[in-house]
Design an enzyme around this catalytic site. Structure first.
Site, PDB file in Angstrom:
ATOM      1  N   HIS A 164      50.042  -1.543  92.222  1.00  0.00           N
ATOM      2  CA  HIS A 164      50.349  -2.571  93.218  1.00  0.00           C
ATOM      3  C   HIS A 164      49.375  -2.557  94.393  1.00  0.00           C
ATOM      4  O   HIS A 164      49.348  -3.495  95.183  1.00  0.00           O
ATOM      5  CB  HIS A 164      51.808  -2.458  93.697  1.00  0.00           C
ATOM      6  CG  HIS A 164      52.083  -1.365  94.680  1.00  0.00           C
ATOM      7  ND1 HIS A 164      52.746  -0.205  94.339  1.00  0.00           N
ATOM      8  CD2 HIS A 164      51.802  -1.242  95.995  1.00  0.00           C
ATOM      9  CE1 HIS A 164      52.859   0.563  95.403  1.00  0.00           C
ATOM     10  NE2 HIS A 164      52.288  -0.034  96.432  1.00  0.00           N
ATOM     11  N   ASP A 194      53.179   1.529  87.339  1.00  0.00           N
ATOM     12  CA  ASP A 194      52.548   1.282  88.644  1.00  0.00           C
ATOM     13  C   ASP A 194      51.375   2.220  88.887  1.00  0.00           C
ATOM     14  O   ASP A 194      51.187   2.731  89.987  1.00  0.00           O
ATOM     15  CB  ASP A 194      53.563   1.390  89.782  1.00  0.00           C
ATOM     16  CG  ASP A 194      53.036   0.779  91.081  1.00  0.00           C
ATOM     17  OD1 ASP A 194      52.160  -0.094  91.005  1.00  0.00           O
ATOM     18  OD2 ASP A 194      53.487   1.196  92.162  1.00  0.00           O
ATOM     19  N   ASN A 266      50.588   5.088 102.156  1.00  0.00           N
ATOM     20  CA  ASN A 266      50.548   6.301 101.351  1.00  0.00           C
ATOM     21  C   ASN A 266      50.561   5.998  99.852  1.00  0.00           C
ATOM     22  O   ASN A 266      50.325   6.889  99.032  1.00  0.00           O
ATOM     23  CB  ASN A 266      51.747   7.209 101.662  1.00  0.00           C
ATOM     24  CG  ASN A 266      51.483   8.163 102.808  1.00  0.00           C
ATOM     25  OD1 ASN A 266      52.061   8.017 103.884  1.00  0.00           O
ATOM     26  ND2 ASN A 266      50.605   9.129 102.599  1.00  0.00           N
ATOM     27  N   SER A 267      50.844   4.759  99.481  1.00  0.00           N
ATOM     28  CA  SER A 267      50.944   4.402  98.068  1.00  0.00           C
ATOM     29  C   SER A 267      49.673   4.772  97.314  1.00  0.00           C
ATOM     30  O   SER A 267      48.570   4.413  97.715  1.00  0.00           O
ATOM     31  CB  SER A 267      51.191   2.897  97.925  1.00  0.00           C
ATOM     32  OG  SER A 267      52.465   2.546  98.364  1.00  0.00           O
ATOM     33  N   ILE A 322      60.364  -0.125  69.158  1.00  0.00           N
ATOM     34  CA  ILE A 322      61.214  -0.324  67.984  1.00  0.00           C
ATOM     35  C   ILE A 322      61.886  -1.683  67.989  1.00  0.00           C
ATOM     36  O   ILE A 322      62.504  -2.081  67.013  1.00  0.00           O
ATOM     37  CB  ILE A 322      62.286   0.787  67.857  1.00  0.00           C
ATOM     38  CG1 ILE A 322      63.177   0.848  69.097  1.00  0.00           C
ATOM     39  CG2 ILE A 322      61.627   2.134  67.615  1.00  0.00           C
ATOM     40  CD1 ILE A 322      64.307   1.870  68.988  1.00  0.00           C
ATOM     41  N   VAL A 324      64.364  -3.243  70.256  1.00  0.00           N
ATOM     42  CA  VAL A 324      65.800  -3.379  70.496  1.00  0.00           C
ATOM     43  C   VAL A 324      66.069  -3.476  71.994  1.00  0.00           C
ATOM     44  O   VAL A 324      65.320  -2.933  72.801  1.00  0.00           O
ATOM     45  CB  VAL A 324      66.611  -2.182  69.936  1.00  0.00           C
ATOM     46  CG1 VAL A 324      66.617  -2.167  68.424  1.00  0.00           C
ATOM     47  CG2 VAL A 324      66.093  -0.869  70.500  1.00  0.00           C
TER      48      VAL A 324
END
Length: 529
Positions: A164, A194, A266-267, A322, A324
């Site tokens: 992001h 992310d 800080n991301s 798979i 589902v």
């Protein structure tokens, strides 16, 4: 006990007047401290001048030893070693001039309705933007810029940050700890976790950090280094507060929770352990105000390793699939299915032509194991399958209508695009009130009689807010496909299935409903009588 002064008769009278009087108690205390630290204790003898016990050789040695013992453990040595590997990341989104002046548009970095957009709307600041993101004015006029953090993972300039932070960026620049700025290229991104991999060229001697091989324990020290509010090179400390956190971002949520102060900017920055290795990548904060409240979330190093390896190799991440839709097995659902424990992953709906459907897995089946290893819940199944490569053969332990069996299948590749969701025409739904379902507190109508609802099942047209149906999350527009394992097409079918469940002395009945394009099972308690 009465304190006696030290006998100063051995000292010249002219000096005795100047000498401080030490009680035997204080002297004994000082001697015991010195002895306990292994220091040499010198006796007081005749002297030609006043003795200052606070600068004596004996006390200096004691003072040095005490200072070593009493000084709290710091992180300066670790920080000095790891801080050069951390970078500040700045991005430019280009000219975001809007085509119109609509006030309901903004420069949010996530698609409306996406998992990350929902998370930051819930946990982010008042504008719902992620930490470190600064969009242009409302209406989209002017350039948009963002800032975050990252860290080098190799000497030739590969670095990790958050998706992001760099998603949609036209230009990425990084600033190293020594203040130098470099252009960077986005190698690949993975929105589901992310994470993003970027590359700085021109040097082969960048200081870099090592991703930890171990798993942090709750209570371990953690150091967060990053670029909060644009203040690069900031270090904060805390502990690991929890692990395996699910914050509602998606099926691969497995966050480390830390209480080291983490703020906007800080991301993408690292969370170091006391060995100087990266235990996680800081990606989100819980903050009603947008500032630090001591709850931050980091992506585990094990996840980072797996994702970064694929991004470096091919620029994208491939995951096993798979096909589902799954959900947790609650106590009520377990009771409805006759299970002793609420464990495994309940198949709400197999996708047409997916690996599971081709192998014979059906709605209502419970997947309890993969390759012999038990599956605790739906999240664990998603992470286990997602961690395998497409094309791998797997064995699934499945509970099918009360019978255990093993199903073999070959994993497909998780699609990168989401299926379009069918919309329900509420106006059409309200035009047909439907028939009451007794003691459940809702009315239903055949789906084929309501525009946009499809041809299968019955549509919920009204819900009593104080009913059992409302407590279980039913709302107008939901489509009930099955009740008690039987397909329903009318209110009478629903009533008959409920009566059958009562006749079997069940406390609840399991319903499969479709809501917003996805299916899930809901266990609805049955009123007595």
């Amino acid at each position: 006990m009465t304190e006696r002064p030290i006998d100063l008769s051995n000292y010249p009278s002219s000096q005795a007047a100047k000498r401080p009087v030490l009680s035997l108690r204080k002297f004994a205390l000082m001697a015991s401290v010195a002895a306990g630290l292994g220091a040499a204790v010198y006796g007081f003898g005749p002297s030609h001048g006043p003795i200052d016990v606070f600068t004596s050789t004996a006390h200096a040695q004691v003072h040095n030893e005490v200072r070593k013992v009493a000084q709290p453990v710091g992180f300066a040595d670790i920080v000095e070693r790891v801080k050069p590997s951390v970078i500040s990341v700045k991005v430019a989104m280009g000219d975001k001039t809007a085509k119109d002046d609509s006030a309901d548009k903004d420069d949010a970095p996530f698609q409306p309705g996406s998992p990350m957009e929902r998370f930051f709307r819930r946990f982010g600041g008042p504008d719902g933007l992620p930490p470190g993101f600064r969009g242009g004015p409302r209406g989209g006029r002017g350039p948009a810029t963002g800032q975050g953090s990252g860290f080098f993972i190799s000497s030739d300039g590969y670095a990790v940050t958050n998706n992001h932070v760099v998603d949609g960026a036209d230009k990425v620049e990084v600033t190293t700890d020594d203040g130098k700025t470099y252009s960077a290229k986005v190698i690949g991104t993975d929105p589901r976790t992310d994470l993003a991999l970027i590359k700085v060229s021109g040097r082969t001697d960048f200081p870099f950090a090592k991703l930890s091989d171990g798993k942090p324990r709750i209570g371990d020290w953690v150091l967060a280094v990053g670029n909060p509010f644009g203040l690069g090179g900031t270090v904060t400390a805390g502990i690991v507060s929890a692990s395996g956190r699910d914050i509602g971002n998606g099926p691969y949520d497995d966050f480390i929770q830390i209480d080291a102060p983490v703020n906007k900017g800080n991301s993408g920055g690292p969370a170091f352990d006391v060995s100087g290795e990266v235990m996680g990548v800081n990606t989100a904060i819980y903050s009603p105000s947008g500032g630090n409240v001591g709850i931050a979330f980091s992506i585990p190093a094990s996840t980072v390793k797996s994702v970064v390896a694929q991004l470096k190799d091919k620029g994208t991440v491939s995951r096993g699939w798979i096909g589902v839709q799954i959900q947790p097995v609650t106590d009520d659902i377990a009771d409805s299915l006759g299970m002793k424990k609420a464990e495994g992953a309940l198949v709400a709906e197999p996708q047409a032509n997916g690996p599971a459907a081709k192998a014979g897995i059906q709605s209502g089946d419970v997947i309890t194991g993969v390759n012999g290893a038990p599956v605790k819940d739906a999240k664990e199944l998603a992470r286990t399958i997602g961690g395998m490569a497409p094309g791998n053969a797997v064995k699934l332990n499945v509970l099918h209508k009360g019978q255990e069996k093993v199903i073999n299948l070959t994993l497909g590749q998780l699609p990168n695009t989401l299926e379009a969701k069918a919309a329900f025409d509420k106006d059409s739904g309200k035009s047909s009130r439907g028939a009451d379902v007794p003691k459940l507190g809702m009315t239903v109508a055949p789906a084929n009689s309501v525009a946009g609802a499809g041809k299968e099942g019955v549509v919920v047209t009204e819900v009593d807010p104080k009913s059992a149906a409302a407590e279980r999350g039913f709302k107008e527009g939901d489509v009930i496909l099955e009740v008690g394992g039987k397909s329903v097409a009318s209110a009478d079918d629903v009533r008959e299935a409920i009566s059958a469940a009562r006749s079997d002395n069940k406390n609840s009945v399991l319903m499969r409903i479709k809501s917003g394009g996805s299916s899930r099972f809901v266990a609805v308690p049955l009123a007595k009588g």
